[in-house]
Design a protein around this motif. Structure first.
Motif, PDB file in Angstrom:
ATOM      1  N   HIS A  66      50.925 -10.378  27.612  1.00  0.00           N
ATOM      2  CA  HIS A  66      52.324 -10.118  27.952  1.00  0.00           C
ATOM      3  C   HIS A  66      52.492  -8.719  28.549  1.00  0.00           C
ATOM      4  CE1 HIS A  66      56.713 -11.036  26.826  1.00  0.00           C
ATOM      5  NE2 HIS A  66      56.736  -9.934  27.549  1.00  0.00           N
ATOM      6  N   LEU A  67      51.923  -7.735  27.874  1.00  0.00           N
ATOM      7  CA  LEU A  67      52.172  -6.349  28.275  1.00  0.00           C
ATOM      8  C   LEU A  67      51.403  -5.952  29.531  1.00  0.00           C
ATOM      9  CD1 LEU A  67      52.147  -4.729  24.720  1.00  0.00           C
ATOM     10  CD2 LEU A  67      54.145  -5.169  26.161  1.00  0.00           C
ATOM     11  N   ARG A  68      50.159  -6.322  29.593  1.00  0.00           N
ATOM     12  CA  ARG A  68      49.366  -5.894  30.743  1.00  0.00           C
ATOM     13  C   ARG A  68      49.680  -6.704  31.996  1.00  0.00           C
ATOM     14  NH1 ARG A  68      43.668  -3.474  30.144  1.00  0.00           N
ATOM     15  NH2 ARG A  68      44.666  -2.170  31.720  1.00  0.00           N
ATOM     16  N   ALA A  69      50.206  -7.903  31.827  1.00  0.00           N
ATOM     17  CA  ALA A  69      50.675  -8.639  33.010  1.00  0.00           C
ATOM     18  C   ALA A  69      51.844  -7.907  33.650  1.00  0.00           C
ATOM     19  CB  ALA A  69      51.091 -10.050  32.612  1.00  0.00           C
ATOM     20  N   ALA A  70      52.684  -7.284  32.830  1.00  0.00           N
ATOM     21  CA  ALA A  70      53.841  -6.552  33.347  1.00  0.00           C
ATOM     22  C   ALA A  70      53.475  -5.147  33.819  1.00  0.00           C
ATOM     23  CB  ALA A  70      54.914  -6.466  32.253  1.00  0.00           C
ATOM     24  N   ARG A  71      52.461  -4.546  33.203  1.00  0.00           N
ATOM     25  CA  ARG A  71      52.074  -3.164  33.537  1.00  0.00           C
ATOM     26  C   ARG A  71      50.548  -3.093  33.662  1.00  0.00           C
ATOM     27  NH1 ARG A  71      56.853  -3.473  33.615  1.00  0.00           N
ATOM     28  NH2 ARG A  71      58.419  -2.095  32.692  1.00  0.00           N
ATOM     29  N   PRO A  72      49.989  -3.679  34.713  1.00  0.00           N
ATOM     30  CA  PRO A  72      48.524  -3.719  34.834  1.00  0.00           C
ATOM     31  C   PRO A  72      47.884  -2.349  35.014  1.00  0.00           C
ATOM     32  CG  PRO A  72      49.578  -4.523  36.835  1.00  0.00           C
ATOM     33  CD  PRO A  72      50.658  -4.380  35.815  1.00  0.00           C
ATOM     34  N   ASP A  73      48.675  -1.345  35.362  1.00  0.00           N
ATOM     35  CA  ASP A  73      48.122  -0.012  35.574  1.00  0.00           C
ATOM     36  C   ASP A  73      48.118   0.827  34.304  1.00  0.00           C
ATOM     37  OD1 ASP A  73      50.928  -0.153  35.710  1.00  0.00           O
ATOM     38  OD2 ASP A  73      51.064   1.749  36.797  1.00  0.00           O
ATOM     39  N   TYR A  74      48.581   0.276  33.179  1.00  0.00           N
ATOM     40  CA  TYR A  74      48.567   1.004  31.916  1.00  0.00           C
ATOM     41  C   TYR A  74      47.223   0.792  31.213  1.00  0.00           C
ATOM     42  CZ  TYR A  74      53.695   1.791  31.899  1.00  0.00           C
ATOM     43  OH  TYR A  74      54.974   2.190  32.175  1.00  0.00           O
ATOM     44  N   GLY A  75      46.801   1.807  30.448  1.00  0.00           N
ATOM     45  CA  GLY A  75      45.642   1.652  29.591  1.00  0.00           C
ATOM     46  C   GLY A  75      45.989   0.843  28.352  1.00  0.00           C
ATOM     47  N   THR A  86      41.024  -4.864  19.802  1.00  0.00           N
ATOM     48  CA  THR A  86      40.323  -4.963  21.078  1.00  0.00           C
ATOM     49  C   THR A  86      39.230  -3.903  21.103  1.00  0.00           C
ATOM     50  OG1 THR A  86      42.336  -5.679  22.241  1.00  0.00           O
ATOM     51  CG2 THR A  86      40.542  -4.830  23.583  1.00  0.00           C
ATOM     52  N   PRO A  87      37.979  -4.261  21.429  1.00  0.00           N
ATOM     53  CA  PRO A  87      36.937  -3.234  21.532  1.00  0.00           C
ATOM     54  C   PRO A  87      37.398  -2.087  22.438  1.00  0.00           C
ATOM     55  CG  PRO A  87      35.963  -5.411  21.698  1.00  0.00           C
ATOM     56  CD  PRO A  87      37.451  -5.610  21.709  1.00  0.00           C
ATOM     57  N   ASP A  88      37.222  -0.877  21.950  1.00  0.00           N
ATOM     58  CA  ASP A  88      37.750   0.277  22.682  1.00  0.00           C
ATOM     59  C   ASP A  88      37.022   0.465  24.007  1.00  0.00           C
ATOM     60  OD1 ASP A  88      39.295   2.461  23.263  1.00  0.00           O
ATOM     61  OD2 ASP A  88      38.241   3.821  21.909  1.00  0.00           O
ATOM     62  N   ASP A  89      37.797   0.680  25.053  1.00  0.00           N
ATOM     63  CA  ASP A  89      37.266   0.906  26.390  1.00  0.00           C
ATOM     64  C   ASP A  89      37.609   2.340  26.789  1.00  0.00           C
ATOM     65  OD1 ASP A  89      36.579   1.029  29.027  1.00  0.00           O
ATOM     66  OD2 ASP A  89      37.603  -0.822  29.618  1.00  0.00           O
ATOM     67  N   PRO A  90      36.622   3.215  26.966  1.00  0.00           N
ATOM     68  CA  PRO A  90      36.915   4.603  27.340  1.00  0.00           C
ATOM     69  C   PRO A  90      37.716   4.746  28.628  1.00  0.00           C
ATOM     70  CG  PRO A  90      34.617   4.349  26.676  1.00  0.00           C
ATOM     71  CD  PRO A  90      35.180   2.965  26.789  1.00  0.00           C
ATOM     72  N   ALA A  91      37.811   3.665  29.412  1.00  0.00           N
ATOM     73  CA  ALA A  91      38.609   3.728  30.643  1.00  0.00           C
ATOM     74  C   ALA A  91      40.062   4.072  30.351  1.00  0.00           C
ATOM     75  CB  ALA A  91      38.532   2.395  31.385  1.00  0.00           C
ATOM     76  N   ARG A  92      40.536   3.799  29.112  1.00  0.00           N
ATOM     77  CA  ARG A  92      41.928   4.128  28.785  1.00  0.00           C
ATOM     78  C   ARG A  92      42.207   5.620  28.940  1.00  0.00           C
ATOM     79  NH1 ARG A  92      41.934   6.568  23.741  1.00  0.00           N
ATOM     80  NH2 ARG A  92      40.147   6.085  22.406  1.00  0.00           N
ATOM     81  N   LEU A  93      41.161   6.457  28.774  1.00  0.00           N
ATOM     82  CA  LEU A  93      41.357   7.905  28.837  1.00  0.00           C
ATOM     83  C   LEU A  93      41.726   8.376  30.242  1.00  0.00           C
ATOM     84  CD1 LEU A  93      38.326   8.947  26.622  1.00  0.00           C
ATOM     85  CD2 LEU A  93      40.725   8.802  25.940  1.00  0.00           C
ATOM     86  N   ALA A 137      51.597  18.623  15.774  1.00  0.00           N
ATOM     87  CA  ALA A 137      52.179  17.444  16.419  1.00  0.00           C
ATOM     88  C   ALA A 137      51.121  16.366  16.618  1.00  0.00           C
ATOM     89  CB  ALA A 137      52.779  17.835  17.764  1.00  0.00           C
ATOM     90  N   LEU A 138      51.535  15.108  16.486  1.00  0.00           N
ATOM     91  CA  LEU A 138      50.621  14.001  16.739  1.00  0.00           C
ATOM     92  C   LEU A 138      50.427  13.828  18.240  1.00  0.00           C
ATOM     93  CD1 LEU A 138      51.999  11.337  14.215  1.00  0.00           C
ATOM     94  CD2 LEU A 138      50.145  12.986  13.869  1.00  0.00           C
ATOM     95  N   ARG A 139      49.195  13.547  18.620  1.00  0.00           N
ATOM     96  CA  ARG A 139      48.872  13.255  20.018  1.00  0.00           C
ATOM     97  C   ARG A 139      48.160  11.908  20.077  1.00  0.00           C
ATOM     98  NH1 ARG A 139      51.342  16.058  23.860  1.00  0.00           N
ATOM     99  NH2 ARG A 139      49.561  15.715  25.250  1.00  0.00           N
ATOM    100  N   PHE A 140      48.386  11.177  21.158  1.00  0.00           N
ATOM    101  CA  PHE A 140      47.895   9.811  21.252  1.00  0.00           C
ATOM    102  C   PHE A 140      47.030   9.614  22.494  1.00  0.00           C
ATOM    103  CE2 PHE A 140      51.580   9.865  18.563  1.00  0.00           C
ATOM    104  CZ  PHE A 140      51.156   9.119  17.481  1.00  0.00           C
ATOM    105  N   ASN A 141      46.250   8.538  22.456  1.00  0.00           N
ATOM    106  CA  ASN A 141      45.223   8.252  23.456  1.00  0.00           C
ATOM    107  C   ASN A 141      44.169   9.356  23.475  1.00  0.00           C
ATOM    108  OD1 ASN A 141      44.039   6.551  25.387  1.00  0.00           O
ATOM    109  ND2 ASN A 141      44.914   7.723  27.072  1.00  0.00           N
ATOM    110  N   GLN A 142      43.731   9.758  22.286  1.00  0.00           N
ATOM    111  CA  GLN A 142      42.664  10.735  22.153  1.00  0.00           C
ATOM    112  C   GLN A 142      41.302  10.032  22.222  1.00  0.00           C
ATOM    113  OE1 GLN A 142      43.546  14.248  21.787  1.00  0.00           O
ATOM    114  NE2 GLN A 142      45.302  13.095  22.581  1.00  0.00           N
ATOM    115  N   PRO A 143      40.238  10.769  22.567  1.00  0.00           N
ATOM    116  CA  PRO A 143      38.912  10.133  22.634  1.00  0.00           C
ATOM    117  C   PRO A 143      38.525   9.445  21.322  1.00  0.00           C
ATOM    118  CG  PRO A 143      38.860  12.264  23.726  1.00  0.00           C
ATOM    119  CD  PRO A 143      40.216  12.156  23.088  1.00  0.00           C
ATOM    120  N   VAL A 144      38.758  10.110  20.205  1.00  0.00           N
ATOM    121  CA  VAL A 144      38.664   9.470  18.889  1.00  0.00           C
ATOM    122  C   VAL A 144      40.104   9.257  18.434  1.00  0.00           C
ATOM    123  CG1 VAL A 144      37.882   9.650  16.503  1.00  0.00           C
ATOM    124  CG2 VAL A 144      36.481  10.588  18.361  1.00  0.00           C
ATOM    125  N   PRO A 145      40.598   8.017  18.429  1.00  0.00           N
ATOM    126  CA  PRO A 145      42.042   7.783  18.251  1.00  0.00           C
ATOM    127  C   PRO A 145      42.477   7.860  16.790  1.00  0.00           C
ATOM    128  CG  PRO A 145      40.914   5.693  18.554  1.00  0.00           C
ATOM    129  CD  PRO A 145      39.866   6.765  18.715  1.00  0.00           C
TER     130      PRO A 145
END
Length: 252
Positions: A49-58, A64-71, A223-231
């Motif tokens: 649902h989400l990636r069909a609407a926003r294919p350019d988002y990580g 889901t097995p983590d894909d470093p491409a999200r970084l 502060a919390l930060r997100f999409n970190q290499p170790v999440p």
């Protein structure tokens, strides 16, 4: 936020199709807890649902097995398909779907949906936090003694509290995302975990709590930060500002 709400409402019935129907479940490696066929089905539905609407988002999800491409993505979906899997498998209502969008490390839109309880919490940057569409606000409590804090029993072990274990009322719910939302709506005064916390557990609830008036940080006050290499973050504290300061003072 509209996209997250639509995705959560579409995926909620998928979770309920497995709930209280003895779904297949197994333990993850390295003691990471249980997972079930329901977790995977909800994860797949949300991802479609989400990636069909926003294919350019990580994409960052517990199941889901983590894909470093999200970084390499500035905008990332941070998702827990079923937060509180143990409660889900026990037939309890205290499980949630947690969905967030982080932009440059900061959550900008969030939804926490509890399909078995008919509850949907939501927030976006600059707007109010809501529960089923109605605005919610954090507790007005300022004093730590007697405060109702959502936390685990282990968190109150004396070794964590050099100034002494505070005199507080301990409450608990299985879903960390829901705990953050309960602090956001003032049902409890604060939420606290000192354990390393996965981003998918805290992303959505942290924004909802913040927009309701809580200060939300890691256990050290950062502060919390997100999409970190170790999440992961070193714990989470969510509480009204004065109560947050009191908790931090006792932990320091």
């Amino acid at each position: 936020m509209a996209l997250l709400l639509a995705a959560a409402q579409a995926a909620g019935p998928i979770a309920l199709r497995y709930w209280r129907r003895d779904p297949k479940a197994w333990e993850k490696e390295a003691g990471a807890g249980p997972v079930s066929e329901a977790d995977l089905a909800v994860d797949a539905a949300l991802k479609d649902h989400l990636r069909a609407a926003r294919p350019d988002y990580g994409w960052l999800s517990e199941e889901t097995p983590d894909d470093p491409a999200r970084l390499s993505h500035d905008r990332v979906f941070v998702v827990d398909p079923i937060d509180g899997t143990r409660a889900f498998l026990a037939g309890e209502e205290a499980f949630a779907l947690s969905l967030a969008v982080a932009v440059a490390g900061v959550v900008k839109a969030a939804v926490v949906h509890l399909p078995a309880r008919g509850l949907t919490y939501a927030a976006h940057a600059g707007g109010p936090a809501t529960r089923n569409g109605a605005e919610i606000h954090a507790s007005a409590r300022t004093d730590l003694p007697g405060a109702d804090v959502l936390t685990t029993r282990a968190t109150l072990a004396p070794e964590f509290w050099p100034r002494g274990v505070p005199d507080l009322k301990r409450s608990f719910r299985a879903s960390l995302a829901w705990r953050l939302c309960l602090a956001a709506e003032g049902k409890h005064d604060a939420m606290l975990t000192l354990r390393d916390t996965w981003e998918w557990d805290s992303a959505a609830g942290s924004l909802i709590a913040e927009r309701a008036g809580c200060r939300v940080t890691d256990r050290h006050g950062a502060a919390l930060r997100f999409n970190q290499p170790v999440p992961q973050a070193p714990g989470v504290i969510a509480a009204p500002p004065d109560l947050h300061a009191a908790l931090r003072a006792h932990l320091a």
